[in-house]
Enzyme design. Sequence first.
Site, PDB file in Angstrom:
ATOM      1  N   CYS A  70      -4.911 -38.761 -28.262  1.00 14.56           N
ATOM      2  CA  CYS A  70      -3.478 -38.776 -28.580  1.00 14.56           C
ATOM      3  C   CYS A  70      -3.166 -39.650 -29.795  1.00 14.56           C
ATOM      4  O   CYS A  70      -2.201 -39.400 -30.512  1.00 14.56           O
ATOM      5  CB  CYS A  70      -2.687 -39.275 -27.372  1.00 14.56           C
ATOM      6  SG  CYS A  70      -3.280 -40.847 -26.709  1.00 14.56           S
ATOM      7  N   HIS A 107       3.687 -42.278 -29.753  1.00 19.76           N
ATOM      8  CA  HIS A 107       2.779 -43.095 -30.557  1.00 19.76           C
ATOM      9  C   HIS A 107       3.241 -43.058 -32.012  1.00 19.76           C
ATOM     10  O   HIS A 107       3.391 -41.983 -32.606  1.00 19.76           O
ATOM     11  CB  HIS A 107       1.348 -42.558 -30.486  1.00 19.76           C
ATOM     12  CG  HIS A 107       0.644 -42.806 -29.184  1.00 19.76           C
ATOM     13  ND1 HIS A 107       1.204 -43.497 -28.136  1.00 19.76           N
ATOM     14  CD2 HIS A 107      -0.604 -42.438 -28.758  1.00 19.76           C
ATOM     15  CE1 HIS A 107       0.325 -43.542 -27.121  1.00 19.76           C
ATOM     16  NE2 HIS A 107      -0.774 -42.910 -27.489  1.00 19.76           N
TER      17      HIS A 107
END
Length: 361
Positions: A158, A251
Site C-alpha cells: 500500500c 497514506h
Amino acid sequence: MSEKLKVGILGGTGMVGQRFISLLENHPWFEVTTIAASPRSAGKTYEEAVGGRWKMDTPMPEAVKKIVVMNVNEVEKVASQVDFVFSAVDMTKDEIKKIEEEYAKTETPVVSNNSAHRWTPDVPMIIPEVNPEHMEVIGHQRKRLGTTRGFVAVKPNCSIQSYAPVLTAWKEFEPYEVVATTYQAISGAGKTFKDWPEMVGNIIPYIGGEEDKSEKEPLRIWGHIEDGVIVPAESPAITCQCIRVPILNGHTAAVFVKFRKSPTKEQLIQKLVEFKGIPQELKLPSAPNQFIQYLEDDNRPQVTLDVDFENGMGISVGRIREDSIYDWKFVGLSHNTVRGAAGGAVLCAELLKAKGYITKK
C-alpha cells in the site's frame, strides 16, 4: 454477465478481509459465497465470528452475515465451493506462500493482498494501470505448479500507491533518483484508534519492513518478463522513510525526483491527468474514471478531503514545485485499504477475468 463468479475470501474476518467483503457487496461480476478463516472462527456464522470487531464505516452486508465460516486450512473443501479466492490470511510468510500455492494447485486462482509471493519470480505483482503485461508470466507459473487454471497473482504494498503510478506517468522524462517519505495510516497495520489508543496524537518513525518494500517493489512493477520470470528494473534509485501517523485511512507521500530530461510543471501535470490504463479503457467495474487528479491548491491533497477520490481508487497529487537540490517535488495521497489493499486486488481480479485468466470452474 448472466451468472456471477463465486468468490471465497481467505482470512475474511480480519480488517482487509472485511474490506473485501464490503467492496464486493453488489459487485456486478463477483459474489462472495464462501468465507474461510482460522480454525477458531470455523463453524460460526460470519456475524458471530467477527462479533464486535467489524471495522468498516459501512454496516456488514446482510448477504454475508449467515455464511458459516470454513476452516482456511481445509483447502480442498474451501476450493470446491468457489471459482477463485481473494487471500488476506494472517499467517507467517512461509505459511502464506504454502497455502496460497495449495489453493492454486486445486485449480483455484488466488488474488492475494499478502506480501509473501511478491518476490516469487513467476508471480505477477500488478497495479492494473501500470503493468498489466506482467499477467503473461502466469503461463510459466502454471507450468511450475502443474496447473491449467490455478495461479497466484498479488498486488503491491500500500505504501507505494501514492508515488509509483505518478513516476510511471512521468516515465518519458526518465526519473533516475527518488527520495520519498510516507506518512502512513493506522489501518495499514489492521488497526483502528479503538485498538491502538497510543497512536492518538502520536507519530511512530518506524514501520517494520516497509522501507525495504517501498524502495524495491516499484522496480519489480517496472520490470520485464525474461525466460518466464519477472526481472526488476534497475532504475530509478529510490530511498524511503516510512512513518506511522494518527490517521485512520490514507497514506501520504512527500517525494523528491531527479530527471534525465527537463520537464516543465505544465508537462508534469498534463501527464498525470491524462494517464490511464487498460482498466479505464475496458471500464472495469472498480476502475476509477480519473486515475490521478492534480490539485492546484497549496493545501491539497488532504486526507479528510481527498482520500475517497474515485471511491478510494484514485490518487491525488498536489504541490508540484521545483526543488533546490532535486529537480521537482510533489505530495501524493492514496487510500491504503482501498486502492492500496482490497480495492487494488479486486481491480486486479477484474482485469484477470476480462483477460480470460479467471473463469467459471
